[in-house]
Design a protein around this motif. Structure first.
Motif, PDB file in Angstrom:
ATOM      1  N   VAL A   1      -4.838  11.194  11.261  1.00 40.30           N
ATOM      2  CA  VAL A   1      -4.523  10.620   9.956  1.00 40.30           C
ATOM      3  C   VAL A   1      -3.027  10.348   9.846  1.00 40.30           C
ATOM      4  O   VAL A   1      -2.608   9.263   9.412  1.00 40.30           O
ATOM      5  CB  VAL A   1      -5.008  11.554   8.827  1.00 40.30           C
ATOM      6  N   ILE A   2      -2.213  11.317  10.230  1.00 41.03           N
ATOM      7  CA  ILE A   2      -0.763  11.118  10.185  1.00 41.03           C
ATOM      8  C   ILE A   2      -0.361   9.917  11.031  1.00 41.03           C
ATOM      9  O   ILE A   2       0.453   9.074  10.615  1.00 41.03           O
ATOM     10  CB  ILE A   2      -0.031  12.386  10.664  1.00 41.03           C
ATOM     11  N   GLU A   3      -0.933   9.810  12.211  1.00 44.88           N
ATOM     12  CA  GLU A   3      -0.551   8.723  13.118  1.00 44.88           C
ATOM     13  C   GLU A   3      -0.981   7.359  12.590  1.00 44.88           C
ATOM     14  O   GLU A   3      -0.284   6.355  12.804  1.00 44.88           O
ATOM     15  CB  GLU A   3      -1.110   9.008  14.510  1.00 44.88           C
ATOM     16  N   VAL A   4      -2.103   7.286  11.869  1.00 48.94           N
ATOM     17  CA  VAL A   4      -2.494   6.023  11.243  1.00 48.94           C
ATOM     18  C   VAL A   4      -1.476   5.624  10.184  1.00 48.94           C
ATOM     19  O   VAL A   4      -1.029   4.468  10.126  1.00 48.94           O
ATOM     20  CB  VAL A   4      -3.901   6.137  10.615  1.00 48.94           C
ATOM     21  N   ILE A   5      -1.095   6.573   9.334  1.00 44.89           N
ATOM     22  CA  ILE A   5      -0.111   6.276   8.277  1.00 44.89           C
ATOM     23  C   ILE A   5       1.224   5.872   8.900  1.00 44.89           C
ATOM     24  O   ILE A   5       1.857   4.890   8.471  1.00 44.89           O
ATOM     25  CB  ILE A   5       0.064   7.496   7.352  1.00 44.89           C
ATOM     26  N   ARG A   6       1.649   6.594   9.910  1.00 45.73           N
ATOM     27  CA  ARG A   6       2.923   6.283  10.566  1.00 45.73           C
ATOM     28  C   ARG A   6       2.881   4.920  11.243  1.00 45.73           C
ATOM     29  O   ARG A   6       3.813   4.117  11.122  1.00 45.73           O
ATOM     30  CB  ARG A   6       3.268   7.364  11.589  1.00 45.73           C
ATOM     31  N   SER A   7       1.825   4.658  11.989  1.00 46.34           N
ATOM     32  CA  SER A   7       1.763   3.410  12.762  1.00 46.34           C
ATOM     33  C   SER A   7       1.698   2.187  11.863  1.00 46.34           C
ATOM     34  O   SER A   7       2.180   1.113  12.239  1.00 46.34           O
ATOM     35  CB  SER A   7       0.557   3.439  13.705  1.00 46.34           C
ATOM     36  N   ARG A   8       1.122   2.335  10.682  1.00 46.60           N
ATOM     37  CA  ARG A   8       1.017   1.206   9.757  1.00 46.60           C
ATOM     38  C   ARG A   8       2.232   1.088   8.841  1.00 46.60           C
ATOM     39  O   ARG A   8       2.320   0.135   8.063  1.00 46.60           O
ATOM     40  CB  ARG A   8      -0.252   1.332   8.921  1.00 46.60           C
ATOM     41  N   GLY A   9       3.121   2.064   8.906  1.00 44.74           N
ATOM     42  CA  GLY A   9       4.310   2.024   8.069  1.00 44.74           C
ATOM     43  C   GLY A   9       4.007   2.128   6.587  1.00 44.74           C
ATOM     44  O   GLY A   9       4.731   1.557   5.759  1.00 44.74           O
ATOM     45  N   ILE A  10       2.953   2.860   6.229  1.00 49.70           N
ATOM     46  CA  ILE A  10       2.590   3.014   4.818  1.00 49.70           C
ATOM     47  C   ILE A  10       3.531   4.026   4.166  1.00 49.70           C
ATOM     48  O   ILE A  10       3.602   5.174   4.604  1.00 49.70           O
ATOM     49  CB  ILE A  10       1.127   3.484   4.678  1.00 49.70           C
ATOM     50  N   PRO A  11       4.275   3.635   3.136  1.00 48.79           N
ATOM     51  CA  PRO A  11       5.134   4.603   2.442  1.00 48.79           C
ATOM     52  C   PRO A  11       4.289   5.755   1.908  1.00 48.79           C
ATOM     53  O   PRO A  11       3.253   5.538   1.279  1.00 48.79           O
ATOM     54  CB  PRO A  11       5.756   3.785   1.310  1.00 48.79           C
TER      55      PRO A  11
ATOM     56  N   VAL B   1       0.852  -1.194   0.000  1.00 53.89           N
ATOM     57  CA  VAL B   1       0.000   0.000   0.000  1.00 53.89           C
ATOM     58  C   VAL B   1       0.885   1.242   0.000  1.00 53.89           C
ATOM     59  O   VAL B   1       1.879   1.314   0.728  1.00 53.89           O
ATOM     60  CB  VAL B   1      -0.920   0.015   1.241  1.00 53.89           C
ATOM     61  N   TYR B   2       0.504   2.226  -0.799  1.00 56.13           N
ATOM     62  CA  TYR B   2       1.228   3.493  -0.873  1.00 56.13           C
ATOM     63  C   TYR B   2       0.252   4.654  -0.755  1.00 56.13           C
ATOM     64  O   TYR B   2      -0.891   4.570  -1.216  1.00 56.13           O
ATOM     65  CB  TYR B   2       1.986   3.625  -2.200  1.00 56.13           C
ATOM     66  N   CYS B   3       0.736   5.756  -0.188  1.00 49.83           N
ATOM     67  CA  CYS B   3      -0.027   6.998  -0.122  1.00 49.83           C
ATOM     68  C   CYS B   3       0.749   8.090  -0.855  1.00 49.83           C
ATOM     69  O   CYS B   3       1.969   8.213  -0.663  1.00 49.83           O
ATOM     70  CB  CYS B   3      -0.272   7.407   1.331  1.00 49.83           C
ATOM     71  N   LEU B   4       0.039   8.863  -1.659  1.00 51.96           N
ATOM     72  CA  LEU B   4       0.689   9.906  -2.466  1.00 51.96           C
ATOM     73  C   LEU B   4       0.676  11.278  -1.809  1.00 51.96           C
ATOM     74  O   LEU B   4       1.031  12.266  -2.443  1.00 51.96           O
ATOM     75  CB  LEU B   4       0.023   9.986  -3.848  1.00 51.96           C
ATOM     76  N   GLY B   5       0.259  11.343  -0.528  1.00 54.26           N
ATOM     77  CA  GLY B   5       0.405  12.594   0.205  1.00 54.26           C
ATOM     78  C   GLY B   5      -0.861  13.417   0.336  1.00 54.26           C
ATOM     79  O   GLY B   5      -1.956  12.997  -0.027  1.00 54.26           O
TER      80      GLY B   5
END
Length: 239
Positions: A48-58, A32-36
């Motif tokens: 939202v930031i903490e979800v992305i960080r905690s899951r290690g999503i690039p 899974v990737y996120c484009l920002g």
């Protein structure tokens, strides 16, 4: 076959992000990737930031992430009228006030682009374009310039966000331009949380654009109860 999920433009809309991540998990997609553009326009920027960080999503650094991370000024956009420009300034000021120093530091570390190769097939992930995280590449972008971007980064598929309008376009020379749409602030009529699934085989990619309903009334009410302009709640409800 390599299968990846790509999403973009969450814009602090936690319920929409949760709907997308749940759908990805149900499909058992592991990459899974996120484009920002994690921040601005809804009240859950830190969450939202903490979800992305905690899951290690690039994740890439979108233009809104960059503005919050580095305190850049808000520059009026030519396609916004005076009213929307004023609302945008207020909403971004709210993010600058609310996003924690630790999360701003993390946003500042994000890359502008990510690329990977599968069986000789190269995929480039960008927020806006290969040249800037603020450039808008719409479905009708001039073919010659679009293909130049592919050649410049030596990619076969480019996956973008930023416009909040999803599409899949194949150029005359067989390049695949994909906009994965927006999770949290879609500009499409359905206002659905939107992301893309890319399946890569030796024959090339298969692109699927996924649209998900979520409780946009809950999000609009949260906006109305915050310092964020009601304009963004009205937008989600199609008012």
């Amino acid at each position: 076959m390599k299968q990846i999920a790509v999403f973009s433009d969450v814009h602090a809309n936690l319920p929409a992000l949760e709907a997308v991540l749940e759908d990805i998990a149900q499909r058992n997609i592991q990459e899974v990737y996120c484009l920002g553009d994690l921040v601005d326009f809804a009240p859950w920027g830190n969450e939202v930031i903490e979800v992305i960080r905690s899951r290690g999503i690039p994740c890439l650094m979108g233009n809104h992430d960059e503005r919050i991370a580095f305190g850049h000024p808000v520059i009026p956009l030519p396609h916004h009228d005076e009213t929307e420009t004023a609302h945008r300034q207020t909403a971004i000021a709210y993010s600058k006030e609310c996003i924690t120093p630790a999360n701003k530091e993390w946003l500042a570390t994000l890359p502008k682009q990510i690329s990977f190769t599968h069986e000789g097939y190269r995929v480039q992930l960008v927020h806006g374009s290969t040249r800037s995280n603020e450039e808008y590449i719409y479905v009708n972008h001039p073919e010659e310039d679009l293909e130049k971007m592919f050649r410049d980064v030596q990619a076969d598929t480019i996956i973008m966000g930023h416009t909040h309008l999803s599409y899949h376009r194949i150029t005359r020379n067989g390049y695949h331009a994909v906009n994965c749409g927006a999770v949290g602030r879609s500009k499409e009529a359905d206002r659905a949380a939107t992301y893309s699934i890319i399946s890569l085989t030796a024959e090339g990619p298969t692109i699927k654009i996924v649209k998900l309903p979520y409780d946009n009334i809950q999000v609009a009410n949260a906006i109305y109860q915050s310092k964020i302009p009601d304009f963004y709640g009205h937008f989600l409800l199609g008012k």
